[in-house]
Design an enzyme around this catalytic site. Structure first.
Site, PDB file in Angstrom:
ATOM      1  N   CYS A  95       0.800   2.399  -0.664  1.00 21.80           N
ATOM      2  CA  CYS A  95       1.821   2.952  -0.028  1.00 21.80           C
ATOM      3  C   CYS A  95       1.962   2.536   1.702  1.00 21.80           C
ATOM      4  O   CYS A  95       0.792   2.750   2.389  1.00 21.80           O
ATOM      5  CB  CYS A  95       1.801   4.479   0.014  1.00 21.80           C
ATOM      6  SG  CYS A  95       2.878   5.392   0.752  1.00 21.80           S
TER       7      CYS A  95
ATOM      8  N   CYS B 200      10.575   3.000   2.390  1.00 20.74           N
ATOM      9  CA  CYS B 200       9.479   2.395   1.539  1.00 20.74           C
ATOM     10  C   CYS B 200       8.856   1.317   2.301  1.00 20.74           C
ATOM     11  O   CYS B 200       9.333   0.210   2.148  1.00 20.74           O
ATOM     12  CB  CYS B 200       9.863   2.140   0.194  1.00 20.74           C
ATOM     13  SG  CYS B 200       8.431   1.677  -1.068  1.00 20.74           S
TER      14      CYS B 200
HETATM   15  N1  LIG Z   1       6.839   5.155  -4.923  1.00 18.43           N
HETATM   16  C1  LIG Z   1       5.798   4.245  -4.588  1.00 18.43           C
HETATM   17  C2  LIG Z   1       4.603   4.456  -4.016  1.00 18.43           C
HETATM   18  C3  LIG Z   1       5.102   4.896  -2.316  1.00 18.43           C
HETATM   19  C4  LIG Z   1       5.455   3.673  -1.476  1.00 18.43           C
HETATM   20  C5  LIG Z   1       5.622   4.117  -0.210  1.00 18.43           C
HETATM   21  N2  LIG Z   1       6.693   4.918   0.149  1.00 18.43           N
HETATM   22  C6  LIG Z   1       5.413   2.894   0.767  1.00 18.43           C
HETATM   23  O1  LIG Z   1       5.943   3.302   1.888  1.00 18.43           O
HETATM   24  O2  LIG Z   1       4.976   1.960   0.452  1.00 18.43           O
HETATM   25  C7  LIG Z   1       5.121   3.728  -6.071  1.00 18.43           C
HETATM   26  O3  LIG Z   1       5.346   4.538  -6.925  1.00 18.43           O
HETATM   27  O4  LIG Z   1       4.799   2.559  -6.194  1.00 18.43           O
END
Ligand SMILES: N[C@@H](CCC[C@H](N)C(=O)O)C(=O)O
Length: 322
Positions: free
Chosen positions: A77, A226
């Site tokens: 993350c 993200c």
């Molecule tokens: N939902 C993603 C994990 C979280 C990623 C995050 N928000 C970031 O900032 O990279 C997954 O399940 O891969």
């Protein structure tokens, strides 16, 4: 059980940070999963995209585990790692440390501000791979770069990569959020192609080294930003578009902006992701796991840094005509 926590965000991608180094709660895997489902709920919970568990490490100054709001654990993350970096850097009084993540021990540091008065943290996004098996993705070929995925869209092309969580990225003229949401849902209901699910991003190239990214996250849905998706999108728009390596790419998102620097050494890509790690408030949550209820107390807001962050948000919105 009383759990002190920090509500924080990276580019509006918000998290509940729980420090298991400070307090050994003796959480089981089931506890972490159930806490994520209970507390992240936007309707009945505290509301967040996920929980960051900060844990002891014998390889680095700390370890990050990240659980999505649906209780699944992600390999990585990017926005969360900046929040964890800030937390550990402040605790230890250092400017450069390492944090253990599922696939790698990653260097993180406090660096020059990317926007006036915004404390900025840089985290390395690594390992990066275009091999479809690294996502995993079932595809007839070793890599899927700028290819059609007919199950998802009749018009779009996608590039698959792991950073190291799984992503597909499509370069578009205009980001249509409803279309992205529909494609994201389909991709995460397609185990014959993406057995572990996938994060889906649409990228609009605004100019050389400036992009807008919107992401449908596995385990969450549409988020403000993200970090791993913005890193993956910077890399894809460098390979397929006009962006340059070794130069900051400004990535505008719904919750702010970050800078990504794409690097290549000995044939291997990595990305430096730089941006905020903003604390919203700290509090204590008293959880009754049996009854699945909780109460929040001792809430104290980080007002000054949140006021300052509003300026960055307004600037980012103006960059996309918002
Ligand atoms: N939902 C993603 C994990 C979280 C990623 C995050 N928000 C970031 O900032 O990279 C997954 O399940 O891969």
């Amino acid at each position: 059980m009383k759990i002190p926590f920090i509500k924080c965000h990276g580019s509006g991608n918000d998290f509940i940070l729980i420090d298991e180094i400070e307090n050994d709660f003796g959480f089981s895997e089931k506890d972490r999963r159930e806490l994520s489902i209970l507390l992240c709920d936007r309707q009945d919970g505290i509301g967040s995209d996920g929980i960051l568990f900060v844990m002891p490490s014998d390889k680095a100054e700390g370890r990050m585990r990240m659980f999505n709001s649906d209780g699944t654990e992600a390999e990585m993350c990017g926005n969360g790692l900046r929040c964890v970096a800030r937390h550990m850097i402040e605790k230890l009084g250092k400017t450069e440390i390492a944090i253990e993540t599922e696939k790698a021990v990653l260097p993180v540091s406090q660096v020059e501000e990317i926007f006036p008065e915004i404390d900025t943290f840089s985290v390395m996004i690594d390992p990066v791979s275009f091999k479809v098996e690294s996502l995993p993705m079932n595809y007839n070929g070793e890599e899927a770069v700028d290819v059609a995925i007919p199950e998802l869209s009749a018009e779009r092309t996608f590039t698959a990569l792991s950073v190291p969580n799984p992503h597909i990225v499509s370069i578009v003229d205009n980001v249509d959020q409803d279309e992205l949401s529909a494609v994201g849902k389909k991709a995460n209901d397609l185990p014959e192609v993406f057995p572990n699910g996938v994060n889906v991003s649409y990228v609009q190239i605004l100019e050389k080294n400036k992009i807008f990214v919107r992401t449908f996250e596995r385990g969450v849905g549409l988020t403000n930003a993200c970090g791993t998706a913005m890193s993956a999108s910077s890399l894809v728009s460098t390979i397929l578009g006009p962006n340059e390596k070794d130069t900051p790419i400004v990535v505008i998102n719904k919750g702010g902006l970050v800078n990504c620097v794409v690097e290549k050494e000995e044939g291997r890509f990595s990305i430096q992701l730089r941006g905020n790690g903003t604390n919203v408030y700290q509090a204590v949550v008293d959880v009754d796991p049996e009854a699945r209820t909780f109460a929040v107390s001792e809430q104290s807001f980080f007002e000054k840094e949140n006021k300052t962050y509003e300026k960055l948000e307004a600037f980012a919105a103006s960059e996309i005509g918002g």
